[in-house]
Design a protein around this motif. Structure first.
Motif, mmCIF file in Angstrom:
data_model
loop_
_atom_site.group_PDB
_atom_site.id
_atom_site.type_symbol
_atom_site.label_atom_id
_atom_site.label_comp_id
_atom_site.label_asym_id
_atom_site.label_seq_id
_atom_site.Cartn_x
_atom_site.Cartn_y
_atom_site.Cartn_z
ATOM 1 N N VAL A 6 0.865 -1.183 0.000
ATOM 2 C CA VAL A 6 0.000 0.000 0.000
ATOM 3 C C VAL A 6 0.902 1.233 0.000
ATOM 4 N N PRO A 7 0.782 2.093 -1.006
ATOM 5 C CA PRO A 7 1.682 3.244 -1.106
ATOM 6 C C PRO A 7 1.344 4.338 -0.089
ATOM 7 N N SER A 8 2.317 5.190 0.180
ATOM 8 C CA SER A 8 2.100 6.293 1.114
ATOM 9 C C SER A 8 1.071 7.281 0.585
ATOM 10 N N ALA A 9 0.793 7.263 -0.718
ATOM 11 C CA ALA A 9 -0.207 8.167 -1.311
ATOM 12 C C ALA A 9 -1.620 7.805 -0.865
ATOM 13 N N CYS A 10 -1.803 6.623 -0.293
ATOM 14 C CA CYS A 10 -3.112 6.191 0.180
ATOM 15 C C CYS A 10 -3.433 6.916 1.478
ATOM 16 N N THR A 58 -19.761 1.642 -5.830
ATOM 17 C CA THR A 58 -19.541 2.173 -4.486
ATOM 18 C C THR A 58 -18.103 1.948 -4.035
ATOM 19 N N LEU A 59 -17.601 0.739 -4.244
ATOM 20 C CA LEU A 59 -16.236 0.430 -3.836
ATOM 21 C C LEU A 59 -15.231 1.268 -4.632
ATOM 22 N N ALA A 60 -15.447 1.407 -5.929
ATOM 23 C CA ALA A 60 -14.543 2.211 -6.760
ATOM 24 C C ALA A 60 -14.537 3.670 -6.304
ATOM 25 N N ALA A 61 -15.697 4.222 -5.994
ATOM 26 C CA ALA A 61 -15.776 5.616 -5.543
ATOM 27 C C ALA A 61 -15.060 5.789 -4.206
ATOM 28 N N ARG A 62 -15.261 4.861 -3.290
ATOM 29 C CA ARG A 62 -14.608 4.951 -1.990
ATOM 30 C C ARG A 62 -13.093 4.810 -2.117
ATOM 31 N N GLU A 63 -12.658 3.925 -3.010
ATOM 32 C CA GLU A 63 -11.217 3.717 -3.193
ATOM 33 C C GLU A 63 -10.572 4.927 -3.861
ATOM 34 N N THR A 64 -11.247 5.515 -4.816
ATOM 35 C CA THR A 64 -10.710 6.699 -5.490
ATOM 36 C C THR A 64 -10.580 7.869 -4.513
ATOM 37 N N SER A 68 -6.167 8.410 -5.042
ATOM 38 C CA SER A 68 -6.524 9.111 -6.276
ATOM 39 C C SER A 68 -5.725 8.651 -7.487
ATOM 40 N N PHE A 69 -4.720 7.803 -7.296
ATOM 41 C CA PHE A 69 -3.930 7.310 -8.426
ATOM 42 C C PHE A 69 -4.657 6.223 -9.211
ATOM 43 N N PHE A 70 -5.747 5.666 -8.654
ATOM 44 C CA PHE A 70 -6.549 4.671 -9.369
ATOM 45 C C PHE A 70 -7.531 5.355 -10.316
ATOM 46 N N THR A 71 -7.750 4.726 -11.459
ATOM 47 C CA THR A 71 -8.838 5.121 -12.349
ATOM 48 C C THR A 71 -9.687 3.878 -12.554
ATOM 49 N N PHE A 72 -10.966 3.984 -12.239
ATOM 50 C CA PHE A 72 -11.905 2.887 -12.411
ATOM 51 C C PHE A 72 -12.882 3.248 -13.519
ATOM 52 N N THR A 73 -13.156 2.284 -14.381
ATOM 53 C CA THR A 73 -14.126 2.477 -15.453
ATOM 54 C C THR A 73 -15.064 1.287 -15.463
ATOM 55 N N ARG A 74 -16.357 1.570 -15.352
ATOM 56 C CA ARG A 74 -17.361 0.502 -15.417
ATOM 57 C C ARG A 74 -18.028 0.537 -16.772
ATOM 58 N N THR A 75 -18.214 -0.646 -17.332
ATOM 59 C CA THR A 75 -18.953 -0.802 -18.581
ATOM 60 C C THR A 75 -20.018 -1.851 -18.321
ATOM 61 N N VAL A 76 -21.249 -1.518 -18.637
ATOM 62 C CA VAL A 76 -22.364 -2.420 -18.357
ATOM 63 C C VAL A 76 -23.098 -2.734 -19.660
ATOM 64 N N SER A 77 -23.344 -4.020 -19.864
ATOM 65 C CA SER A 77 -24.194 -4.469 -20.974
ATOM 66 C C SER A 77 -25.257 -5.376 -20.370
ATOM 67 N N ALA A 88 -1.023 4.822 -13.155
ATOM 68 C CA ALA A 88 0.147 5.336 -13.870
ATOM 69 C C ALA A 88 1.380 4.526 -13.473
ATOM 70 N N GLU A 89 2.417 4.668 -14.220
ATOM 71 C CA GLU A 89 3.676 3.931 -14.045
ATOM 72 C C GLU A 89 4.171 3.848 -12.589
ATOM 73 N N PRO A 90 4.173 4.935 -11.821
ATOM 74 C CA PRO A 90 4.708 4.833 -10.453
ATOM 75 C C PRO A 90 3.917 3.908 -9.523
ATOM 76 N N HIS A 91 2.700 3.527 -9.914
ATOM 77 C CA HIS A 91 1.858 2.720 -9.031
ATOM 78 C C HIS A 91 1.550 1.325 -9.590
ATOM 79 N N ILE A 92 2.311 0.896 -10.566
ATOM 80 C CA ILE A 92 2.078 -0.426 -11.162
ATOM 81 C C ILE A 92 2.211 -1.535 -10.124
ATOM 82 N N GLU A 93 3.122 -1.370 -9.154
ATOM 83 C CA GLU A 93 3.290 -2.418 -8.131
ATOM 84 C C GLU A 93 2.015 -2.599 -7.302
ATOM 85 N N VAL A 94 1.231 -1.542 -7.137
ATOM 86 C CA VAL A 94 -0.032 -1.652 -6.402
ATOM 87 C C VAL A 94 -1.009 -2.510 -7.199
ATOM 88 N N LEU A 95 -1.081 -2.258 -8.506
ATOM 89 C CA LEU A 95 -1.965 -3.033 -9.361
ATOM 90 C C LEU A 95 -1.501 -4.499 -9.423
#
Length: 104
Positions: A6-10, A58-64, A68-77, A88-95
């Protein structure tokens, strides 16, 4: 539960971090497919359902709000809900750490 990744940016209080990880684990357990199209991207496919769509949003909004380094995109069909997560590159280890939790 080891959360050294978990990065210090959290800004989520440390005591709440294991609870949030458990929420992601619960959501990930419902995924029918997980893809890693690039180092900084993960995509989770779920059966289409209003409950899962709401939980993912809800979880994506709370996590963002705390990471703030996360970007969540939902697609619904009609058949599927996709939740894409990117960083972004500096946070790849988190992903990478989140991807490792899938199935754990």
């Amino acid at each position: 539960m080891e959360l050294e990744w978990v990065p210090s940016a959290c800004t989520l209080p440390t005591v709440e971090q294991p609870l949030r990880v458990a929420e992601f684990d619960d959501l990930f357990a419902k995924a029918v497919r997980v893809e890693r199209p690039a180092d900084g991207e993960l995509a989770f496919a779920f059966p289409a359902s209003p409950e899962l769509a709401g939980a993912a949003a809800t979880l994506a909004a709370r996590e963002t709000a705390c990471c703030s380094f996360f970007t969540f995109t939902r697609t619904v069909s009609a058949e599927e809900l996709t939740l894409a997560v990117s960083v972004a590159e500096p946070h790849i280890e988190v992903l990478t750490a989140l991807a490792a939790r899938v199935g754990s």
